[in-house]
Design an enzyme around this catalytic site. Sequence first.
Site, PDB file in Angstrom:
ATOM      1  CE  LYS A  34      -4.071  -2.340   2.107  1.00 36.24           C
ATOM      2  NZ  LYS A  34      -5.039  -2.294   3.385  1.00 36.24           N
ATOM      3  CE  LYS A  79      -7.713 -11.348  -0.216  1.00 36.27           C
ATOM      4  NZ  LYS A  79      -7.285 -10.624   0.960  1.00 36.27           N
ATOM      5  CE  LYS A  82     -13.041  -3.083   0.087  1.00 38.88           C
ATOM      6  NZ  LYS A  82     -12.623  -4.205   0.696  1.00 38.88           N
TER       7      LYS A  82
END
Length: 348
Positions: free
Chosen positions: A115, A211, A214
């Site tokens: 991230k 993976k 969303k």
Amino acid sequence: MMAFIPRVFSGIKPSGDLHLGNYLGAIRRFVPLQQTHETIYCVVDMHAITVWQEPEDLRRWTYEIAAAYIASGLDPKKSIIFNQSQVVEHAELGWIFNCVARVGWMMRMTQFKDKAGGEGGENSEAVSLGLFAYPSLMAADILLYKATGVPVGDDQKQHLELTRDIAKKFNHDFRKQIKGLGFDEDYFPLTDTLVTGPATRVMSLKDGKKKMSKSDASDMSTIYMMDDADTISKKIKRATTDPESLPTEAAGLEGRAEAANLVAIYASLADQSVDQVLAEFGGSGWGKFKPALADLAVSVLSPIAGEMRRLVGDRAEMDKILRDGADRARAIAIPHMDEIRQIVGFVR
């Protein structure tokens, strides 16, 4: 090591709409543990704000996750269900663990690296301090209740190892004070990972190496818990596959990421092993398997979605459930936190 109560803690972050990966990788695994453990299931809203969340979205997603817990079979009378921010002891213990954990431990966390811009952390100075330190808060979530087990997906195993490291260091650093309170051995347990069965990590319907998420650019890659039957069926039937038939045993899925993902999803939804699924469908083409998977997914997910919509529409009922859960969680957390303050040396 002293005997700890068999207690499970886990939580899901309200940072977007729930999808099939959340259900199969976590929520579906929560339900059977009600029969064997004390179970505490949290909506970890404090974790969600490590990145920006629109406040109204955060509230909506918090209710949706709590509703998904209940619609999937968690009983609010058996399991403690609450949102994290209602129990302030999570934050207090998180700060104490910030002072126990080492910066080097946090720097090794692969999710932070991802991230913050990869291995070099090119974006690390722009992300929140909370994003860097949140594994300490995750450890606090678990250890505040002295949880002995956590049902987590593969992507959270590293964070659970960190939780064990923090527990070990706390137990070692405060050994004399722990004994002074009358504990013969460790204050915190070394929590175990509870990961079993197929589909512990659900992958994208468009790329079996990624993976399910969303944040994927293609909406067709992800099945959301609130998707209607037609949408679920369409997404499964358009899922990426390969030209080969299904093998007759699990070894034949090696190197076939998309095939392995769809078979694992079927196995998890049907409460079967991968080998059982292949015993039925081995040798079949996707023209037979995909419609069967679509029908199965609709039969499992549609009733859950309907109950979720009912619960989310009744905020008074949801508020009552979350407040009751928070009260029961505090009944465990407050005496533990009082002991921890004494161990650390805070004046009470």
